[in-house]
Design a protein around this motif. Structure first.
Motif, mmCIF file in Angstrom:
data_model
loop_
_atom_site.group_PDB
_atom_site.id
_atom_site.type_symbol
_atom_site.label_atom_id
_atom_site.label_comp_id
_atom_site.label_asym_id
_atom_site.label_seq_id
_atom_site.Cartn_x
_atom_site.Cartn_y
_atom_site.Cartn_z
ATOM 1 N N LEU A 89 0.862 -1.181 0.000
ATOM 2 C CA LEU A 89 0.000 0.000 0.000
ATOM 3 C C LEU A 89 0.900 1.233 0.000
ATOM 4 O O LEU A 89 1.661 1.460 0.933
ATOM 5 N N ARG A 90 0.823 2.045 -1.070
ATOM 6 C CA ARG A 90 1.673 3.228 -1.209
ATOM 7 C C ARG A 90 0.897 4.471 -0.765
ATOM 8 O O ARG A 90 -0.105 4.827 -1.386
ATOM 9 N N ILE A 91 1.385 5.125 0.289
ATOM 10 C CA ILE A 91 0.723 6.322 0.806
ATOM 11 C C ILE A 91 1.725 7.469 0.866
ATOM 12 O O ILE A 91 2.834 7.319 1.387
ATOM 13 N N ASP A 92 1.315 8.606 0.344
ATOM 14 C CA ASP A 92 2.143 9.807 0.338
ATOM 15 C C ASP A 92 1.921 10.609 1.620
ATOM 16 O O ASP A 92 0.775 10.820 2.044
ATOM 17 N N VAL A 93 3.022 11.036 2.239
ATOM 18 C CA VAL A 93 2.958 11.905 3.421
ATOM 19 C C VAL A 93 3.817 13.139 3.149
ATOM 20 O O VAL A 93 4.677 13.134 2.270
ATOM 21 N N GLY A 113 2.002 -7.018 10.090
ATOM 22 C CA GLY A 113 1.980 -7.758 8.830
ATOM 23 C C GLY A 113 1.606 -6.909 7.634
ATOM 24 O O GLY A 113 1.657 -7.384 6.492
ATOM 25 N N THR A 114 1.250 -5.647 7.859
ATOM 26 C CA THR A 114 0.828 -4.769 6.768
ATOM 27 C C THR A 114 2.007 -4.444 5.857
ATOM 28 O O THR A 114 3.073 -4.024 6.316
ATOM 29 N N ASP A 115 1.806 -4.655 4.552
ATOM 30 C CA ASP A 115 2.830 -4.315 3.564
ATOM 31 C C ASP A 115 2.613 -2.856 3.175
ATOM 32 O O ASP A 115 1.778 -2.535 2.337
ATOM 33 N N LEU A 116 3.371 -1.961 3.803
ATOM 34 C CA LEU A 116 3.134 -0.528 3.692
ATOM 35 C C LEU A 116 4.360 0.149 3.098
ATOM 36 O O LEU A 116 5.490 -0.094 3.518
ATOM 37 N N ASP A 139 -1.453 5.121 -3.846
ATOM 38 C CA ASP A 139 -2.807 4.657 -3.541
ATOM 39 C C ASP A 139 -3.604 5.696 -2.770
ATOM 40 O O ASP A 139 -4.835 5.707 -2.828
ATOM 41 N N ALA A 140 -2.906 6.550 -2.036
ATOM 42 C CA ALA A 140 -3.576 7.588 -1.254
ATOM 43 C C ALA A 140 -2.550 8.636 -0.887
ATOM 44 O O ALA A 140 -1.332 8.392 -0.934
ATOM 45 N N SER A 141 -3.042 9.827 -0.526
ATOM 46 C CA SER A 141 -2.144 10.921 -0.170
ATOM 47 C C SER A 141 -2.749 11.710 0.980
ATOM 48 O O SER A 141 -3.931 12.048 0.956
ATOM 49 N N PHE A 142 -1.916 11.983 1.992
ATOM 50 C CA PHE A 142 -2.351 12.842 3.098
ATOM 51 C C PHE A 142 -2.183 14.298 2.679
ATOM 52 O O PHE A 142 -1.228 14.970 3.060
ATOM 53 N N ARG A 143 -3.082 14.763 1.875
ATOM 54 C CA ARG A 143 -3.086 16.155 1.431
ATOM 55 C C ARG A 143 -4.513 16.683 1.536
ATOM 56 O O ARG A 143 -5.473 15.917 1.629
ATOM 57 N N THR A 144 -4.624 18.005 1.472
ATOM 58 C CA THR A 144 -5.925 18.647 1.505
ATOM 59 C C THR A 144 -6.039 19.607 0.334
ATOM 60 O O THR A 144 -5.128 20.419 0.110
ATOM 61 N N LEU A 273 -7.285 12.759 3.720
ATOM 62 C CA LEU A 273 -6.740 11.638 2.963
ATOM 63 C C LEU A 273 -7.431 11.605 1.614
ATOM 64 O O LEU A 273 -8.659 11.555 1.533
ATOM 65 N N ILE A 274 -6.641 11.648 0.548
ATOM 66 C CA ILE A 274 -7.167 11.593 -0.814
ATOM 67 C C ILE A 274 -6.972 10.172 -1.336
ATOM 68 O O ILE A 274 -5.877 9.607 -1.241
#
Length: 306
Positions: A89-93, A113-116, A139-144, A273-274
């Motif tokens: 799971l690809r998340i942008d911060v 166990g989360t593949d992050l 997959d998601a981005s912490f942006r507003t 979260l987008i």
């Protein structure tokens, strides 16, 4: 080169009979034979010799087998890399020490166990992050995006959590001895937030914050990094900055910097979260549930208009 023919070749080499390959693949034996024959024509060699018990690799087949296995494995890895249920799971911060990264780390520690895959796009305009979500780069981005009308129809934005702000000052600052502050206490003090980028969500945030509480937000100068900011605070008697309560900052002990909560009202930076509107990565369900269960801020709370 036909990848199904390569798969059939590899399995036939391992099983020794086209019939077993056909049963395993859910096709006819004739279909397997045609795939192998087409592969042999493309390579201009014979890969198998027929025997009473099935098939055996020729010398050319033996030479080709390790390469075929490598090609099949590469194709399978490529498919897995874009299949949401089987890749990280690809998340942008915004940064590795940001509140979002801290919350994600807390989630990972409780779900080891989360593949992050936590990434930083290093962009200021949140619309660029939206485009990265829409294209599948993340997959998601912490942006507003302060203006929800600017969101494309294939992505959505949900509230993630509120990050309360604290005043960060050096030991010689006039407010250094306070245990808690209210927004009026911050008036007339220089609050240095270097490098506020135009078009960024935090530019909108600080504009509203300064207007609503008559604060002196100073964005002068480029941002040379947290270390320079912390050095300046430690040496100054009049410079302060605002940081998120969950943001991680590390400084030498002799700096004696102080983080002072701001309350009545708490100044909250609302993080969003987008994510895609359809077919989001399955791993996002657990992340969203974790966000929903984070403690809420005690009222009263100030938030920007978005």
């Amino acid at each position: 080169m036909d990848t199904e023919a390569l798969r059939s070749f590899v399995r036939a080499a391992e099983l020794g009979r086209f019939q077993l390959v056909a049963a395993e693949s859910g096709v006819t034996q004739q279909a397997v034979s045609k795939r192998i024959a087409a592969l042999e024509r493309e390579l201009a060699v014979r890969l198998f010799s027929r025997t009473a018990r099935g098939v055996e690799l020729t010398l050319d087949g033996q030479a080709f087998l390790p390469h075929a296995r490598s090609l099949v494995a590469g194709v399978e890895r490529a498919i897995a890399a874009v299949r949401p249920g089987s890749r990280a799971l690809r998340i942008d911060v915004l940064g590795r020490r940001s509140a979002q990264a801290v919350v994600l780390h807390d989630y990972w520690r409780s779900h080891p166990g989360t593949d992050l895959d936590v990434v930083t796009l290093r962009v200021d305009d949140p619309r660029v992050a939206v485009a990265a979500v829409a294209s599948g780069e993340v997959d998601a981005s912490f942006r507003t995006v302060p203006d929800p009308a600017a969101m494309p129809p294939d992505v959505r934005m949900i509230h993630a959590f509120d990050s309360p702000l604290e005043l960060l000052v050096g030991p010689r600052h006039p407010l250094a001895s306070a245990r808690e502050l209210t927004p009026p206490h911050l008036r007339k003090h220089r609050i240095w937030v270097p490098g506020i980028a135009p078009m960024s969500e935090w530019a909108e945030f600080y504009d509203q914050l300064a207007t609503d509480f008559d604060l002196r937000i100073d964005a002068a100068g480029p941002h040379f990094g947290d270390e320079v900011l912390l050095d300046t605070l430690a040496a100054s008697a009049d410079v302060a900055t605002l940081v998120g309560a969950r943001d991680r900052y590390i400084w030498p002990a002799h700096y004696d910097l102080r983080r002072i909560p701001v309350a009545n009202p708490t100044l909250a930076y609302p993080l969003s979260l987008i994510l895609p509107r359809t077919n989001p990565h399955p791993g996002l369900r657990g992340i969203i549930s974790h966000l929903d269960n984070l403690p809420k801020l005690p009222e009263p709370v100030w938030r920007p208009s978005w």
